[in-house]
Design an enzyme around this catalytic site. Structure first.
Site, short mmCIF file in Angstrom:
data_model
loop_
_atom_site.label_atom_id
_atom_site.label_comp_id
_atom_site.label_asym_id
_atom_site.label_seq_id
_atom_site.Cartn_x
_atom_site.Cartn_y
_atom_site.Cartn_z
N ASN A 1 -13.95 93.03 -14.19
CA ASN A 1 -15.33 92.55 -14.20
C ASN A 1 -15.33 91.15 -13.60
OD1 ASN A 1 -17.92 91.71 -14.75
ND2 ASN A 1 -17.67 91.66 -16.98
N LYS B 1 -17.84 89.33 -12.83
CA LYS B 1 -18.97 88.51 -13.27
C LYS B 1 -19.60 87.78 -12.07
CE LYS B 1 -16.82 88.32 -17.75
NZ LYS B 1 -16.68 87.67 -19.04
N HIS C 1 -23.32 94.73 -21.17
CA HIS C 1 -22.30 93.70 -21.40
C HIS C 1 -22.87 92.63 -22.34
CE1 HIS C 1 -19.55 90.37 -20.74
NE2 HIS C 1 -18.68 91.28 -20.34
N GLU D 1 -22.77 89.53 -22.35
CA GLU D 1 -23.44 88.39 -21.70
C GLU D 1 -24.87 88.75 -21.34
OE1 GLU D 1 -20.32 87.74 -18.83
OE2 GLU D 1 -19.06 87.01 -20.47
N GLU E 1 -15.88 95.48 -26.72
CA GLU E 1 -15.54 94.10 -26.40
C GLU E 1 -16.07 93.19 -27.51
OE1 GLU E 1 -14.95 93.42 -21.87
OE2 GLU E 1 -17.07 93.28 -22.31
N GLY F 1 -13.46 85.74 -22.93
CA GLY F 1 -13.32 84.46 -22.23
C GLY F 1 -12.85 83.33 -23.13
N SER G 1 -10.24 88.95 -23.28
CA SER G 1 -9.00 88.19 -23.09
C SER G 1 -7.76 89.07 -22.86
CB SER G 1 -8.77 87.23 -24.26
OG SER G 1 -9.83 86.28 -24.30
P1 PGA Z 1 -12.38 88.21 -20.39
O1 PGA Z 1 -13.78 88.98 -20.15
O2 PGA Z 1 -11.29 89.15 -19.99
O3 PGA Z 1 -12.46 87.00 -19.52
O4 PGA Z 1 -12.32 87.88 -21.85
C1 PGA Z 1 -13.93 90.35 -20.45
C2 PGA Z 1 -15.33 90.78 -20.16
O5 PGA Z 1 -16.27 90.00 -20.37
O6 PGA Z 1 -15.57 91.92 -19.71
#
Ligand code: PGA
Length: 251
Positions: free
Chosen positions: A8, A10, A96, A98, A170, A176, A215
């Site tokens: 992803n 982003k 997602h 976010e 997730e 993140g 992560s």
């Molecule tokens: P990350 O993000 O691996 O940076 O924690 C995962 C995601 O948001 O899909």
């Protein structure tokens, strides 16, 4: 079951950067190891570049990070399933955290997107996950069940659409942050997701891929991928560099 290794990206990468990363990934990975497929959720502007860079590569596909539940219309800033497919995407990422948190997407809206994208022939990776507060309040099962059932309740009836749906668990507190959920937390959440899928969809729910995200890095991917009910990973930060994502794909 085939493991889905998803990136992803982003809101990162220009078209040139995205194309270069996809080309490098293709070179580094060659063909994904047996039983694995690679999927790149690129920013809209770079979907066509990434799709071209991965064209003809076995078990490598491109996706969009969002989709709107209509064919076309006065929906400024949005993108339709047809537009995603036209750009070369075979997948859409839906729900997602976010988008749930920053863009205020509701359970109902996410359910409609999931159903519409499936109906229009896309594969959908539906993301679910609890916040730290929800976890601390003991609401893990409640939150996951609500997020899943709201979407499962309105799925299109065509049997093949169930084969095009996958779920990503997730935990919001692990995205993140460098805080990866430990094996007990991943096992518990994935078992919960599996039981909701089975109860609602029977056999199709037993077969539906459940990815872990939050992560994931080259040094923890192998252990995560071995856990029960983990059918792949969804990787943010560590997918931005082709080398690091290639190490995860082959972990
Ligand atoms: P990350 O993000 O691996 O940076 O924690 C995962 C995601 O948001 O899909």
């Amino acid at each position: 079951m085939q493991k889905i290794m998803a990136a992803n990206w982003k809101m990162f990468k220009t078209r040139a950067e995205a194309r270069a990363t996809a080309e490098q990934l293709r070179t580094l990975v060659g063909a994904p190891p047996a039983g694995r497929s690679v999927l790149v959720f690129a920013p809209y502007t770079a979907i066509a570049d990434v799709a071209q860079a991965l064209e003809g590569a076995a078990h490598m596909a491109t996706g969009g990070q969002n989709v709107y539940p209509a064919d076309e219309g006065a929906f400024t800033g949005e993108i339709s399933p047809g537009m995603l497919r036209d750009a070369g995407a075979q997948w859409a990422l839906v729900g997602h955290s976010e988008r749930r948190q920053i863009l205020g997407e509701t359970l109902d809206f996410i359910a409609r997107k999931t159903a519409f994208a499936l109906e229009k022939g896309l594969n959908v990776l539906l993301c679910v996950g609890e916040s730290l507060t929800e976890r601390e309040e003991g609401k893990l099962a409640q939150v996951l069940t609500e997020q899943l059932q709201s979407a499962l309740a309105v799925l299109p009836s065509a049997a093949d659409s169930l084969n095009r749906l996958a779920v990503a668990y997730e935990p919001v507190w692990a995205i993140g942050t460098g805080k990866v959920a430990g094996p007990p937390e991943i096992l518990e959440a994935h078992a919960l997701v599996r039981s909701v899928l089975e109860n609602s969809l029977g056999d199709a729910g037993r077969r539906m891929p459940i990815l872990y995200g939050g992560s994931v890095k080259p040094d923890n991917a192998t252990a995560i991928l071995k856990l029960d009910n983990v059918d792949g990973v969804l990787v943010g930060g560590a997918s931005l560099q082709a080398e690091s994502f290639a190490r995860i794909v082959t972990a």
